[in-house]
Motif scaffolding. Structure first.
Motif, PDB file in Angstrom:
ATOM      1  N   GLN A 268       0.844  -1.416   0.041  1.00 24.72           N
ATOM      2  CA  GLN A 268       0.203  -0.090  -0.271  1.00 24.72           C
ATOM      3  C   GLN A 268       0.972   1.335  -0.097  1.00 24.72           C
ATOM      4  O   GLN A 268       0.987   2.276  -0.661  1.00 24.72           O
ATOM      5  N   ALA A 269       1.729   1.242   0.664  1.00 25.30           N
ATOM      6  CA  ALA A 269       2.948   2.646   0.892  1.00 25.30           C
ATOM      7  C   ALA A 269       3.543   2.051  -0.199  1.00 25.30           C
ATOM      8  O   ALA A 269       3.771   3.610  -1.363  1.00 25.30           O
ATOM      9  N   LEU A 270       4.024   1.330  -1.182  1.00 24.78           N
ATOM     10  CA  LEU A 270       4.137   1.868  -2.834  1.00 24.78           C
ATOM     11  C   LEU A 270       3.473   2.364  -3.466  1.00 24.78           C
ATOM     12  O   LEU A 270       3.571   2.852  -4.415  1.00 24.78           O
ATOM     13  N   ALA A 271       2.001   2.136  -3.457  1.00 21.50           N
ATOM     14  CA  ALA A 271       1.325   2.544  -3.998  1.00 21.50           C
ATOM     15  C   ALA A 271       1.152   3.880  -4.420  1.00 21.50           C
ATOM     16  O   ALA A 271       0.420   4.480  -5.211  1.00 21.50           O
ATOM     17  N   SER A 272       0.786   3.737  -2.822  1.00 23.01           N
ATOM     18  CA  SER A 272       0.516   5.216  -2.415  1.00 23.01           C
ATOM     19  C   SER A 272       1.927   5.848  -3.301  1.00 23.01           C
ATOM     20  O   SER A 272       1.838   7.326  -4.110  1.00 23.01           O
ATOM     21  N   ALA A 273       2.920   6.185  -2.593  1.00 30.23           N
ATOM     22  CA  ALA A 273       3.967   6.358  -3.374  1.00 30.23           C
ATOM     23  C   ALA A 273       4.349   7.128  -4.939  1.00 30.23           C
ATOM     24  O   ALA A 273       4.771   7.414  -4.966  1.00 30.23           O
ATOM     25  N   PHE A 274       3.475   5.252  -5.509  1.00 34.61           N
ATOM     26  CA  PHE A 274       3.780   5.938  -7.209  1.00 34.61           C
ATOM     27  C   PHE A 274       2.686   6.647  -7.525  1.00 34.61           C
ATOM     28  O   PHE A 274       3.191   7.580  -8.507  1.00 34.61           O
TER      29      PHE A 274
END
Lengths: 343, 286, 248
Positions: free
Chosen positions: A7-13
């Motif tokens: 989820q952190a990855l998704a938001s960061a992207f």
């Protein structure tokens, strides 16, 4: 609770996609610098900024809403006339004039947006074309208001907000246009990176699937079409305010066609296309009108034909920068470098 | 009153001949060819040059205009248009606007920007009175000629092999190819025919519509109206639309000259709102 | 119990051609219902009628007892209908993550947000990442969809429909065109769909139908030809004659 890595990855992207890129900063610094570095070219620069705003407004409907318009000059022209009439009859303060002109063009956009919701590409083409011809004809006939074929002259513009006087070289004018363009871009940028903008892209790319995700397209198209009309109205108003003159030419068909060319030159669907296209177009025209003043139209035509035959995608600056980036080893944002970053 | 009707019909017939090629490229080949008027202009200028510089009879100029525009159409189809059948409508629009701009500037360069005039043969000029209507001989000539052309065209499209092959090629190019139909040849011929008719219309229109380098842009909207309102599922649709447009335009200019072209645009937009797929569109039909 | 999805005497004519002829279906909540039939039986037409891509000539369509015959496609989605397409209908130049955030955001009613950035919608992002993980798409979620292998695209096709949390899910040949080595992945996903979702499966592949469905409707020439449990249908000689015989 800390979010899961995915989820952190998704938001960061998503954050990274919407972030301002170094190239963007560079562009705006250059544009601002030009106001001081090129004192003799301020009028040309204003022209570029106005055309850029106009083309960006077209990008909102062609690039994001997927509506083919051959009559975008209608909103530009209405904005231009509105600004002229406002300064003649109401107030010569340019900011008030600008906002009111944008609003008037926006109202026209809102009213006509319902005409482009149905039908094929061709129907939309014809409707937009028809609306612009209708307005052009109306402006021509209502000579008591618009000055008919002579246009509106004798427009005097007060200092902006009572503070900044328009100077003879057009530096104030250019800075004014540039500021409006910048503000418009910031707003448009936010909108296209918001869920609303994403849903527009979805409607354009695949309307069947978009409908099956529960997206009802019509209201959203009305909103973006209206916004686009407001922007075009701004551009028209800026032209009136920096040149103190409105000619019936602001509503002419070739203006709708030119702006389409400008947009396509710069690339459709990423907002900066209109800006880049405006730079190329204006410089090209300035140069060609020295070489062959009369037959400028021929060269525009040739550029259009060549552009299509070579393939717009191949010479689209957005693609080119992506290509340059991959060549220089700076890959576009993707999952892999992000994963490293987060780890 | 009757005179206006008559003039309107003549004008409408002429519009139909000018625009029917567009109905074919747009409706059947799905190509938005905004440069259609350029082929008409070519026909017009061929006529002007042949008549005024070489003194060739008007009657010979008509087939010459047809052949010239048809050849021009064929050449452009093979070299350029063909590549863009599958392209997006935006590309087609850009491309054909580019062609129009080049044609306008090019004609301006070679022929000058002024209106071109021709003098019709004496038997075609003047008017006579019939049943209280004032009939222009030239307009009568146009009506008869265009009516014959329309009938010939309708027959060709519905009754002959070429017509059915065209419809097959358009409906499904792959299947048609499988049936041994040479789709590219059919498309060239059709495109050339449409361009040729436009050229013929342009030649006939020099007297009625005027001719200057801006012709393709000035009349573009009329051609597009004919096609969008008439629809493209048959040639009867555009034919009726052209007649209506011709009569409405002539009547409008006569009775309400101050409104100019306003009415035409307003009517077109109203039509597009009410019938976005054309006046004579049939659901389920192509 | 109110059926999750119901059609009453559904008819669709194109000109003189009747492609859907008096079809009445009643599908209970949570069912795994397969709709089968030879080519040209009218399966795709029924899907299009159910989702609102076509309007029926007569008859009614109800979802959870509510009449949706006149509703627009997107209104039906709001009522809990979702579908996948036989041929992928994806947003080629968006990433799976963006497509998924879009789908989740629409369901949450965030789609008209004008001013707040996508990234600020942490609820949608989190849920999207979650579903992508579940559909084994997390590794590729930041790459453009057009470059993904077909099997992955197929999974995304289903994931987009699931992201809408539908009550009724129409699966149009979910395994069509998926290469053999990726097939089990798609089938596993289909098998593991949440049990409270009513699934209508349109399928050619008999193995998939028999392993997945608990009830089967057979269409032939636009008519509902037979309906019953898997065992009944697989024993029915007439079905064998028109369908299995035809397929063999």
């Amino acid at each position: 609770m800390s979010p899961l890595p995915r989820q952190a990855l998704a938001s960061a992207f998503l954050r990274r996609k919407a972030r301002w890129k170094p190239l963007e900063y560079g562009f705006w610094i250059l544009a601002l610098g030009a106001a001081f570095a090129l004192p003799s070219q301020q009028l040309l620069l204003s022209e570029i900024a106005i055309l850029a705003l106009f083309a960006m407004s077209l990008d909102l409907i062609v690039g994001y809403a997927g509506i083919l318009s051959l009559g975008h000059a209608a909103f530009f022209g209405v904005g231009a006339y509105a600004a002229g009439l406002l300064s003649l009859h109401l107030t010569a303060e340019p900011l008030t004039g600008l906002i009111l002109s944008g609003a008037i063009a926006g109202l026209l956009g809102l009213a006509t947006s319902y005409l482009v919701l149905r039908g094929s590409d061709l129907t939309k083409l014809m409707t937009t074309f028809g609306v612009s011809m209708l307005i052009s004809e109306a402006a021509n006939q209502a000579a008591w208001l618009t000055g008919g074929a002579d246009g509106l002259s004798g427009i005097l513009i007060d200092p902006i907000a009572g503070l900044f006087e328009f100077d003879l070289f057009g530096q104030t004018g250019y800075l004014y246009c540039l500021t409006v363009l910048f503000a418009a871009l910031v707003i448009a940028r936010r909108i296209v990176h918001a869920p609303f903008g994403l849903s527009l892209k979805a409607i354009k790319r695949n309307s069947r699937r978009a409908a099956m995700l529960g997206i009802s397209p019509n209201r959203r198209i009305v909103v973006i079409y209206t916004l686009s009309a407001v922007y075009a109205g701004f551009a028209g108003a800026l032209l009136t305010q920096t040149t103190s003159f409105v000619s019936p030419d602001v509503l002419a068909f070739h203006r709708s066609a030119d702006v389409l060319l400008v947009l396509v030159l710069g690339g459709v669907g990423y907002l900066y296309g209109g800006v880049i296209g405006a730079v190329i177009f204006t410089v090209l025209r300035a140069w060609l009108s020295v070489v062959t003043p009369q037959y400028w139209m021929f060269w525009i035509g040739l550029v259009l034909v060549a552009l299509v035959l070579v393939g717009r995608d191949r010479i689209n600056p957005a693609r080119l920068t992506a290509w340059v980036r991959t060549k220089t080893g700076r890959a576009a944002p993707s999952a892999a470098p992000l994963a490293k970053e987060e780890a | 009153m009757l005179t206006i009707l008559f003039d309107g019909i003549a004008y409408g017939m002429l519009l139909f001949v000018l625009a029917c090629g567009l109905a074919v490229t747009l409706g059947l080949m799905n190509f938005v060819n905004l440069a259609h008027g350029a082929f008409a202009m070519a026909g017009g200028y061929v006529t002007v040059v042949l008549m005024n510089r070489y003194g060739i009879s008007f009657y010979w100029c008509l087939p010459a205009a047809f052949l010239f525009s048809a050849a021009l159409g064929a050449v452009l189809e093979v070299t350029l248009y063909r590549r863009l059948y599958a392209a997006s409508h935006l590309d087609q629009v850009l491309f054909s606007i580019g062609l129009v701009f080049m044609a306008v500037a090019g004609v301006d360069f070679f022929m000058g920007g002024q209106q071109q005039l021709i003098s019709l043969p004496p038997e075609l000029s003047g008017r006579f009175n019939l049943l209280g209507a004032d009939i222009g001989r030239y307009r009568l000539f146009i009506i008869v000629l265009c009516a014959l052309l329309t009938i010939a065209l309708q027959t060709t499209l519905t009754r002959t092999r070429i017509g059915s092959q065209l419809r097959a090629a358009v409906d499904d190019g792959r299947v048609a190819r499988g049936l041994g139909i040479n789709v590219s040849v059919i498309f060239v011929l059709t495109f050339a025919l449409g361009s040729g008719l436009a050229g013929l219309g342009g030649a006939l229109g020099v007297e009625l519509l005027g001719l200057d380098p801006n012709f393709p842009l000035k009349y573009l909207i009329y051609f597009m109206i004919v096609v969008t309102i008439g629809g493209t599922s048959s040639i009867t649709g555009p034919f009726l639309a052209a007649l209506l447009l011709g009569i409405a335009d002539v009547a409008g200019k006569y009775y309400l000259p101050s409104l100019g072209a306003f009415i035409i645009y307003a009517v077109m937009i109203a039509f597009l709102i009410l019938r976005p797929n054309g006046l004579f569109f049939r659901e389920g039909g192509r | 119990m109110t059926p999750a999805l119901e059609t009453r005497a559904l008819v669709k004519r194109f000109g003189g051609l009747v492609v859907t002829n008096d079809v009445s279906l009643s599908i209970r909540p949570g069912a795994r219902h397969a709709l089968i039939g030879p080519n040209g039986a009218g399966k795709t037409t029924i899907i299009n009628l159910l989702t609102g891509a076509l309007t029926p000539s007569s008859g009614r369509i109800l979802i959870g007892g509510e009449d949706i015959t006149e509703a627009s496609p997107f209104a039906r989605v709001k009522k809990g209908m979702a579908r996948t397409f036989q041929i992928n209908q994806l947003f080629d130049d968006l990433t799976p993550l963006e497509s998924m955030v879009l789908a989740v955001g629409e369901r949450l009613g965030h789609g008209t947000r004008f001013w707040r950035s996508l990234a600020s919608d942490s609820q949608a992002a989190a849920e999207a990442a979650d579903i992508l993980e579940r559909f084994r798409l997390a590794d590729v979620m930041c790459l453009p969809t057009r470059g993904l292998p077909y099997g992955k695209q197929r999974l995304l096709e289903i994931a987009l429909a699931i992201a809408l949390k539908p009550k009724v899910l129409l699966l149009d040949e979910p395994a069509a065109g998926v290469p053999e080595e990726d097939r089990h992945e798609v089938l596993a996903i289909v098998r593991d769909l949440p049990s409270d979702v009513t699934v209508v499966l349109i399928e050619h592949d008999m193995d998939l139908v028999f392993s997945f469905a608990d009830r089967i409707s057979v269409l032939a020439a636009g008519r509902l030809f037979a309906e019953g449990s898997v065992a009944e249908i697989s024993r029915d000689p007439e079905v064998k004659a028109i369908y299995l015989g035809d397929a063999a």
